[in-house]
Scaffold this motif. Structure first.
Motif, mmCIF file in Angstrom:
data_model
loop_
_atom_site.group_PDB
_atom_site.id
_atom_site.type_symbol
_atom_site.label_atom_id
_atom_site.label_comp_id
_atom_site.label_asym_id
_atom_site.label_seq_id
_atom_site.Cartn_x
_atom_site.Cartn_y
_atom_site.Cartn_z
ATOM 1 N N PRO A 199 -67.883 19.665 35.093
ATOM 2 C CA PRO A 199 -67.704 19.085 36.430
ATOM 3 C C PRO A 199 -66.933 17.779 36.416
ATOM 4 O O PRO A 199 -66.267 17.435 37.411
ATOM 5 N N SER A 200 -66.971 17.044 35.287
ATOM 6 C CA SER A 200 -66.260 15.772 35.200
ATOM 7 C C SER A 200 -64.752 15.960 35.314
ATOM 8 O O SER A 200 -64.039 15.050 35.765
ATOM 9 N N ILE A 201 -64.270 17.112 34.898
ATOM 10 C CA ILE A 201 -62.835 17.400 34.978
ATOM 11 C C ILE A 201 -62.335 17.239 36.411
ATOM 12 O O ILE A 201 -61.227 16.741 36.655
ATOM 13 N N PHE A 202 -63.146 17.633 37.358
ATOM 14 C CA PHE A 202 -62.753 17.581 38.767
ATOM 15 C C PHE A 202 -63.253 16.310 39.456
ATOM 16 O O PHE A 202 -62.579 15.751 40.318
ATOM 17 N N LEU A 203 -64.459 15.857 39.073
ATOM 18 C CA LEU A 203 -65.075 14.737 39.782
ATOM 19 C C LEU A 203 -64.390 13.399 39.506
ATOM 20 O O LEU A 203 -64.216 12.582 40.419
ATOM 21 N N LEU A 204 -64.002 13.139 38.247
ATOM 22 C CA LEU A 204 -63.419 11.836 37.932
ATOM 23 C C LEU A 204 -62.053 11.620 38.587
ATOM 24 O O LEU A 204 -61.816 10.540 39.158
ATOM 25 N N PRO A 205 -61.114 12.580 38.545
ATOM 26 C CA PRO A 205 -59.845 12.369 39.271
ATOM 27 C C PRO A 205 -60.067 12.174 40.770
ATOM 28 O O PRO A 205 -59.413 11.335 41.406
ATOM 29 N N TRP A 206 -61.021 12.932 41.343
ATOM 30 C CA TRP A 206 -61.333 12.780 42.767
ATOM 31 C C TRP A 206 -61.908 11.399 43.051
ATOM 32 O O TRP A 206 -61.502 10.716 43.994
ATOM 33 N N ALA A 207 -62.866 10.955 42.226
ATOM 34 C CA ALA A 207 -63.488 9.652 42.424
ATOM 35 C C ALA A 207 -62.471 8.523 42.255
ATOM 36 O O ALA A 207 -62.518 7.521 42.986
ATOM 37 N N ALA A 208 -61.556 8.677 41.302
ATOM 38 C CA ALA A 208 -60.526 7.660 41.094
ATOM 39 C C ALA A 208 -59.650 7.514 42.337
ATOM 40 O O ALA A 208 -59.264 6.397 42.714
ATOM 41 N N GLY A 209 -59.341 8.644 42.980
ATOM 42 C CA GLY A 209 -58.568 8.601 44.219
ATOM 43 C C GLY A 209 -59.325 7.924 45.346
ATOM 44 O O GLY A 209 -58.766 7.117 46.092
ATOM 45 N N THR A 228 -64.960 15.645 25.798
ATOM 46 C CA THR A 228 -64.145 16.486 24.934
ATOM 47 C C THR A 228 -62.664 16.255 25.200
ATOM 48 O O THR A 228 -62.250 16.000 26.337
ATOM 49 N N THR A 229 -61.854 16.348 24.152
ATOM 50 C CA THR A 229 -60.424 16.087 24.269
ATOM 51 C C THR A 229 -59.752 17.062 25.232
ATOM 52 O O THR A 229 -58.894 16.671 26.034
ATOM 53 N N ALA A 230 -60.138 18.331 25.163
ATOM 54 C CA ALA A 230 -59.525 19.327 26.051
ATOM 55 C C ALA A 230 -59.845 19.028 27.516
ATOM 56 O O ALA A 230 -58.988 19.147 28.400
ATOM 57 N N ALA A 231 -61.099 18.623 27.793
ATOM 58 C CA ALA A 231 -61.487 18.296 29.163
ATOM 59 C C ALA A 231 -60.774 17.040 29.643
ATOM 60 O O ALA A 231 -60.403 16.929 30.818
ATOM 61 N N VAL A 232 -60.568 16.074 28.741
ATOM 62 C CA VAL A 232 -59.807 14.867 29.092
ATOM 63 C C VAL A 232 -58.382 15.246 29.487
ATOM 64 O O VAL A 232 -57.834 14.745 30.481
ATOM 65 N N THR A 233 -57.782 16.140 28.719
ATOM 66 C CA THR A 233 -56.426 16.590 29.022
ATOM 67 C C THR A 233 -56.364 17.281 30.376
ATOM 68 O O THR A 233 -55.437 17.048 31.171
ATOM 69 N N ALA A 234 -57.350 18.111 30.656
ATOM 70 C CA ALA A 234 -57.382 18.821 31.934
ATOM 71 C C ALA A 234 -57.527 17.844 33.100
ATOM 72 O O ALA A 234 -56.812 17.930 34.104
ATOM 73 N N ALA A 235 -58.459 16.886 32.972
ATOM 74 C CA ALA A 235 -58.676 15.911 34.041
ATOM 75 C C ALA A 235 -57.466 15.003 34.206
ATOM 76 O O ALA A 235 -57.066 14.669 35.334
ATOM 77 N N GLY A 236 -56.873 14.582 33.091
ATOM 78 C CA GLY A 236 -55.688 13.740 33.153
ATOM 79 C C GLY A 236 -54.526 14.434 33.823
ATOM 80 O O GLY A 236 -53.761 13.828 34.584
ATOM 81 N N THR A 237 -54.394 15.720 33.564
ATOM 82 C CA THR A 237 -53.333 16.509 34.205
ATOM 83 C C THR A 237 -53.536 16.554 35.715
ATOM 84 O O THR A 237 -52.574 16.434 36.491
ATOM 85 N N LEU A 238 -54.785 16.715 36.144
ATOM 86 C CA LEU A 238 -55.070 16.722 37.575
ATOM 87 C C LEU A 238 -54.764 15.363 38.208
ATOM 88 O O LEU A 238 -54.329 15.284 39.356
ATOM 89 N N ALA A 239 -54.990 14.277 37.447
ATOM 90 C CA ALA A 239 -54.788 12.930 37.978
ATOM 91 C C ALA A 239 -53.319 12.536 38.026
ATOM 92 O O ALA A 239 -52.927 11.706 38.846
ATOM 93 N N GLY A 240 -52.492 13.100 37.143
ATOM 94 C CA GLY A 240 -51.069 12.775 37.142
ATOM 95 C C GLY A 240 -50.559 12.453 35.753
ATOM 96 O O GLY A 240 -51.338 12.252 34.809
ATOM 97 N N GLU A 241 -49.242 12.376 35.601
ATOM 98 C CA GLU A 241 -48.620 12.182 34.298
ATOM 99 C C GLU A 241 -48.994 10.835 33.678
ATOM 100 O O GLU A 241 -49.322 10.760 32.493
ATOM 101 N N GLN A 242 -48.944 9.753 34.443
ATOM 102 C CA GLN A 242 -49.272 8.438 33.887
ATOM 103 C C GLN A 242 -50.745 8.312 33.509
ATOM 104 O O GLN A 242 -51.049 7.832 32.411
ATOM 105 N N PRO A 243 -51.676 8.729 34.362
ATOM 106 C CA PRO A 243 -53.073 8.715 33.921
ATOM 107 C C PRO A 243 -53.309 9.563 32.673
ATOM 108 O O PRO A 243 -54.124 9.191 31.807
ATOM 109 N N LEU A 244 -52.593 10.680 32.579
ATOM 110 C CA LEU A 244 -52.747 11.550 31.415
ATOM 111 C C LEU A 244 -52.346 10.827 30.137
ATOM 112 O O LEU A 244 -53.013 10.948 29.104
ATOM 113 N N GLN A 245 -51.277 10.066 30.173
ATOM 114 C CA GLN A 245 -50.819 9.338 28.991
ATOM 115 C C GLN A 245 -51.884 8.344 28.514
ATOM 116 O O GLN A 245 -52.225 8.292 27.324
ATOM 117 N N ILE A 246 -52.422 7.543 29.440
ATOM 118 C CA ILE A 246 -53.426 6.551 29.058
ATOM 119 C C ILE A 246 -54.719 7.233 28.623
ATOM 120 O O ILE A 246 -55.362 6.811 27.651
#
Length: 383
Positions: A199-209, A228-246
């Motif tokens: 659920p964090s994959i979806f909740l954190l990008p939404w909460a950040a917005g 998990t690294t894979a979940a971080v990648t998924a959430a970062g992708t949802l948040a955008g390219e720059q958030p994904l890099q950081i």
């Protein structure tokens, strides 16, 4: 490769007390091969589900969720199904020597080191390193304290604390080797990591917005809090390219601290916990014997990959690391399938609701502390 009987005891808090916990008396190389074949067959099914379920679910209400389900979910589920079938047929105990959980896990973690370029970590330095060090220390100590208040065993406390504070399942695996935890505790912790990460994959990008966080702060929060690294990648992708890099840099920094955590846990349990249990003070040789040596392989793989990437052509280096990552994924699939095959529900029942409560409280603390540190270290970060 370790002795067949050691697989049943390596990583456990104590040696088995009955024959059912060790290799059966009728063990033969044929049964070992058959057991490995079962693991490989189930792992092929895991790979198929991981690749095809998102395709099958595309365009349905389940489609978005299907894309976020990681292979450990399918691996543990299929392992548990295989466990039930083999137990019902009376074959499970004979095939147990082929469920090489320790070997698969440690090989996968050594290969993980190849994907962590030390040069990248060095370039991140500054805010990423500071955030990772403070966040890991604070969350680990908080989780350890809460777990103690709930009366959990020290070894399970170590697994839960490492999983929440560092990098999820990989950290739990490293901690399990360092403190000689039971496989059932590792399976339990891995399940909690997956349940909370999805659920964090979806909740954190939404909460950040909703909170209006900057891309850098968003990425730092995601990278520092999702386990998990894979979940971080998924959430970062949802948040955008720059958030994904950081997010990736922060998570890689946490992953790099995995070896440090394993060493500290080994020292603490050897000289504090086990001595408190009436065991003699270990010699340097005993310390070396129980030291999680795969950590050295992890560091060596990272160093080799870093040097290789500096001298090999970019395309060649990328392709080679890609092959190593594929091998890592397969070995981790083997490991999680084996965990499911070896799992005994009796220990899970004994654990009860307390580990879930501890993990939930620690996750909330991780979110709050992580957001505070992300704002502190990355609010003025510019791309």
């Amino acid at each position: 490769m370790t002795d067949v009987r050691s697989v049943a005891t390596e990583g456990d808090a104590e040696a088995p007390q009955n024959a059912s916990d060790a290799a059966p008396s009728g063990f033969s190389a044929g049964w070992l091969i058959a057991g490995v074949a079962v693991v490989v067959a189930l792992s092929a099914g895991v790979h198929l589900l991981t690749e095809q379920v998102p395709v099958w679910a595309k365009g349905t209400a389940f489609g978005q969720i299907a894309k976020s389900i990681e292979f450990p979910v399918y691996a543990i589920l299929l392992g548990l199904v295989g466990n039930a079938v083999l137990s019902a047929t009376g074959l499970r105990e004979r095939l147990m020597p082929g469920f090489r959980t320790e070997f698969f896990i440690k090989t996968g973690l050594v290969l993980l080191g190849a994907s962590i370029n030390i040069a990248v970590v060095a370039r991140a330095a500054g805010p990423a390193v500071a955030q990772a060090a403070v966040l890991i220390s604070a969350v680990f100590l908080f989780t350890w304290w809460v777990a103690g208040r709930f009366g959990l065993d020290d070894r399970l406390r170590a697994l839960l604390s490492a999983a929440v504070s560092i990098c999820g399942v990989s950290a739990a695996i490293a901690a399990a080797g360092a403190v000689k935890a039971k496989k059932e505790d590792l399976a339990y912790t891995a399940s909690l990591v997956i349940i909370f990460a999805l659920p964090s994959i979806f909740l954190l990008p939404w909460a950040a917005g909703v909170l209006g966080l900057s891309p850098a702060v968003t990425g730092a929060w995601i990278g520092g809090n999702i386990d998990t690294t894979a979940a971080v990648t998924a959430a970062g992708t949802l948040a955008g390219e720059q958030p994904l890099q950081i997010a990736t840099i922060v998570k890689v920094t946490q992953n790099a601290l995995l070896g440090v955590a394993a060493v500290l846990l080994t020292v603490y349990f050897a000289y504090k916990v086990e001595r408190g249990e009436g065991q003699a003070r270990p010699s340097l040789r005993a310390f070396w014997d129980r030291f999680p040596k795969f950590v050295l392989g992890f560091i060596a793989a990272s160093l080799i990959a870093t040097v290789y990437s500096q001298f090999a052509p970019a395309a060649t280096s990328k392709a080679t690391i890609g092959i190593v990552n594929d091998l890592r994924t397969w070995f981790l699939i083997f490991a999680f399938v084996s965990i499911g095959l070896e799992f005994k529900v009796t220990t899970l029942k004994k654990s009860g609701w307390r580990p879930i409560a501890v993990f939930a409280l620690a996750t909330v603390a991780n979110l709050v502390i992580g957001l505070t540190l992300a704002v502190l270290f990355f609010s003025h970060f510019t791309f």
